[in-house]
Motif scaffolding. Structure first.
Motif, PDB file in Angstrom:
ATOM      1  N   GLU A   1       0.807  -1.223   0.000  1.00 45.43           N
ATOM      2  CA  GLU A   1       0.000   0.000   0.000  1.00 45.43           C
ATOM      3  C   GLU A   1       0.841   1.274   0.000  1.00 45.43           C
ATOM      4  O   GLU A   1       0.561   2.237   0.702  1.00 45.43           O
ATOM      5  CB  GLU A   1      -1.004  -0.011   1.157  1.00 45.43           C
ATOM      6  N   PHE A   2       1.879   1.274  -0.837  1.00 41.14           N
ATOM      7  CA  PHE A   2       2.711   2.458  -1.049  1.00 41.14           C
ATOM      8  C   PHE A   2       2.427   3.025  -2.433  1.00 41.14           C
ATOM      9  O   PHE A   2       2.269   2.268  -3.388  1.00 41.14           O
ATOM     10  CB  PHE A   2       4.208   2.114  -1.030  1.00 41.14           C
ATOM     11  N   THR A   3       2.400   4.347  -2.531  1.00 45.92           N
ATOM     12  CA  THR A   3       2.462   4.964  -3.847  1.00 45.92           C
ATOM     13  C   THR A   3       3.943   5.018  -4.212  1.00 45.92           C
ATOM     14  O   THR A   3       4.805   4.854  -3.343  1.00 45.92           O
ATOM     15  CB  THR A   3       1.903   6.401  -3.827  1.00 45.92           C
ATOM     16  N   SER A   4       4.238   5.267  -5.466  1.00 44.72           N
ATOM     17  CA  SER A   4       5.649   5.354  -5.844  1.00 44.72           C
ATOM     18  C   SER A   4       6.312   6.539  -5.148  1.00 44.72           C
ATOM     19  O   SER A   4       7.488   6.481  -4.788  1.00 44.72           O
ATOM     20  CB  SER A   4       5.817   5.418  -7.355  1.00 44.72           C
ATOM     21  N   SER A   5       5.571   7.609  -4.912  1.00 41.32           N
ATOM     22  CA  SER A   5       6.115   8.775  -4.200  1.00 41.32           C
ATOM     23  C   SER A   5       6.441   8.439  -2.752  1.00 41.32           C
ATOM     24  O   SER A   5       7.470   8.869  -2.220  1.00 41.32           O
ATOM     25  CB  SER A   5       5.132   9.942  -4.237  1.00 41.32           C
ATOM     26  N   GLU A   6       5.567   7.681  -2.100  1.00 38.64           N
ATOM     27  CA  GLU A   6       5.825   7.270  -0.713  1.00 38.64           C
ATOM     28  C   GLU A   6       7.040   6.355  -0.633  1.00 38.64           C
ATOM     29  O   GLU A   6       7.868   6.497   0.274  1.00 38.64           O
ATOM     30  CB  GLU A   6       4.591   6.568  -0.124  1.00 38.64           C
ATOM     31  N   LEU A   7       7.145   5.427  -1.568  1.00 38.75           N
ATOM     32  CA  LEU A   7       8.308   4.540  -1.589  1.00 38.75           C
ATOM     33  C   LEU A   7       9.581   5.349  -1.828  1.00 38.75           C
ATOM     34  O   LEU A   7      10.601   5.100  -1.180  1.00 38.75           O
ATOM     35  CB  LEU A   7       8.156   3.455  -2.654  1.00 38.75           C
ATOM     36  N   ALA A   8       9.505   6.323  -2.707  1.00 40.29           N
ATOM     37  CA  ALA A   8      10.664   7.181  -2.979  1.00 40.29           C
ATOM     38  C   ALA A   8      11.102   7.907  -1.710  1.00 40.29           C
ATOM     39  O   ALA A   8      12.291   7.946  -1.384  1.00 40.29           O
ATOM     40  CB  ALA A   8      10.326   8.185  -4.078  1.00 40.29           C
ATOM     41  N   GLU A   9      10.145   8.457  -0.994  1.00 40.62           N
ATOM     42  CA  GLU A   9      10.470   9.201   0.225  1.00 40.62           C
ATOM     43  C   GLU A   9      11.086   8.295   1.290  1.00 40.62           C
ATOM     44  O   GLU A   9      12.107   8.620   1.883  1.00 40.62           O
ATOM     45  CB  GLU A   9       9.201   9.859   0.774  1.00 40.62           C
ATOM     46  N   LYS A  10      10.488   7.132   1.530  1.00 40.16           N
ATOM     47  CA  LYS A  10      10.975   6.234   2.580  1.00 40.16           C
ATOM     48  C   LYS A  10      12.306   5.574   2.227  1.00 40.16           C
ATOM     49  O   LYS A  10      13.075   5.219   3.108  1.00 40.16           O
ATOM     50  CB  LYS A  10       9.938   5.160   2.898  1.00 40.16           C
ATOM     51  N   SER A  11      12.573   5.392   0.929  1.00 41.25           N
ATOM     52  CA  SER A  11      13.808   4.714   0.521  1.00 41.25           C
ATOM     53  C   SER A  11      14.940   5.684   0.182  1.00 41.25           C
ATOM     54  O   SER A  11      16.056   5.250  -0.075  1.00 41.25           O
ATOM     55  CB  SER A  11      13.538   3.812  -0.683  1.00 41.25           C
ATOM     56  N   SER A  12      14.623   6.974   0.165  1.00 42.67           N
ATOM     57  CA  SER A  12      15.603   8.006  -0.239  1.00 42.67           C
ATOM     58  C   SER A  12      16.089   7.785  -1.670  1.00 42.67           C
ATOM     59  O   SER A  12      17.252   7.996  -2.006  1.00 42.67           O
ATOM     60  CB  SER A  12      16.793   8.063   0.721  1.00 42.67           C
ATOM     61  N   ILE A  13      15.177   7.319  -2.518  1.00 45.59           N
ATOM     62  CA  ILE A  13      15.441   7.114  -3.944  1.00 45.59           C
ATOM     63  C   ILE A  13      14.436   7.986  -4.691  1.00 45.59           C
ATOM     64  O   ILE A  13      13.273   8.045  -4.300  1.00 45.59           O
ATOM     65  CB  ILE A  13      15.256   5.627  -4.331  1.00 45.59           C
ATOM     66  N   SER A  14      14.861   8.642  -5.749  1.00 44.90           N
ATOM     67  CA  SER A  14      13.948   9.538  -6.451  1.00 44.90           C
ATOM     68  C   SER A  14      12.766   8.784  -7.053  1.00 44.90           C
ATOM     69  O   SER A  14      12.887   7.622  -7.451  1.00 44.90           O
ATOM     70  CB  SER A  14      14.687  10.313  -7.544  1.00 44.90           C
ATOM     71  N   GLN A  15      11.640   9.469  -7.131  1.00 43.50           N
ATOM     72  CA  GLN A  15      10.436   8.875  -7.695  1.00 43.50           C
ATOM     73  C   GLN A  15      10.648   8.539  -9.166  1.00 43.50           C
ATOM     74  O   GLN A  15      10.179   7.507  -9.648  1.00 43.50           O
ATOM     75  CB  GLN A  15       9.242   9.830  -7.505  1.00 43.50           C
ATOM     76  N   SER A  16      11.407   9.366  -9.875  1.00 41.68           N
ATOM     77  CA  SER A  16      11.647   9.090 -11.291  1.00 41.68           C
ATOM     78  C   SER A  16      12.478   7.817 -11.468  1.00 41.68           C
ATOM     79  O   SER A  16      12.253   7.044 -12.396  1.00 41.68           O
ATOM     80  CB  SER A  16      12.318  10.280 -11.984  1.00 41.68           C
TER      81      SER A  16
END
Length: 174
Positions: free
Chosen positions: A43-58
């Motif tokens: 239940e993560f959006t790609s933006s949430e995963l980007a924020e939590k992983s410190s990896i850019s959404q792109s």
């Protein structure tokens, strides 16, 4: 040939009943579809995963669309975030050393399993189009020498890879 089934992922995430992932025989043939399915199941959006992983959404979008394949450290960051941890909260020394902290044995186990799923999918993507390569009941048809050669090749710089490919083409065509 593919490597992961929705049945296995449903079991991995402890899903049953209405939450069970449909189509048991659906299998993931690429890294991107596996990452996206795990992300959505958590239940993560790609933006949430980007924020939590410190990896850019792109970059996550590129991974999910099989434009790029991740390094081991990126896979570990993704897995850490996918089990609900926030990579950005680690200290710089923890980030650099790849030290991850878990509050329970089950988190550690889930982290290691996600890392292995993602690494297997990434590695499959690297070799699936090699002529003569195939999977037989989950095992590769490559000899240990061939696997060692591929591992060595993956460690070369882009320039060295191109030089080696040129040399191999010369040898094969002489």
């Amino acid at each position: 040939m593919s490597i992961f089934s929705k049945n296995a992922l449903s079991s991995f995430f402890g899903l049953s009943g209405e939450d069970y992932i449909e189509e048991e025989d659906y299998e993931f043939e690429n890294f991107g579809s596996l990452l996206k399915t795990i992300r959505i199941e958590q239940e993560f959006t790609s933006s949430e995963l980007a924020e939590k992983s410190s990896i850019s959404q792109s970059y996550i979008s590129q991974l999910e669309n099989n434009v790029r394949l991740p390094s081991d450290s990126v896979i570990e960051k993704l897995a850490y975030a996918l089990i609900g941890k926030d990579f950005s909260r680690l200290t710089d020394s923890e980030k650099e050393s790849g030290t991850f902290y878990f509050s329970a044995e089950s988190e550690t186990k889930k982290f290691k399993e996600i890392v292995q799923y993602l690494k297997d999918a990434r590695d499959y993507m690297k070799i699936k189009d090699i002529p003569g390569f195939r999977f037989d009941d989950g095992e590769t048809s490559l000899s240990s020498d061939e696997r060692e050669l591929l591992e060595g090749f993956s460690k070369l710089s882009s320039q060295s890879k191109q030089q080696l490919i040129s040399y191999l083409n010369f040898l094969l065509n002489s």
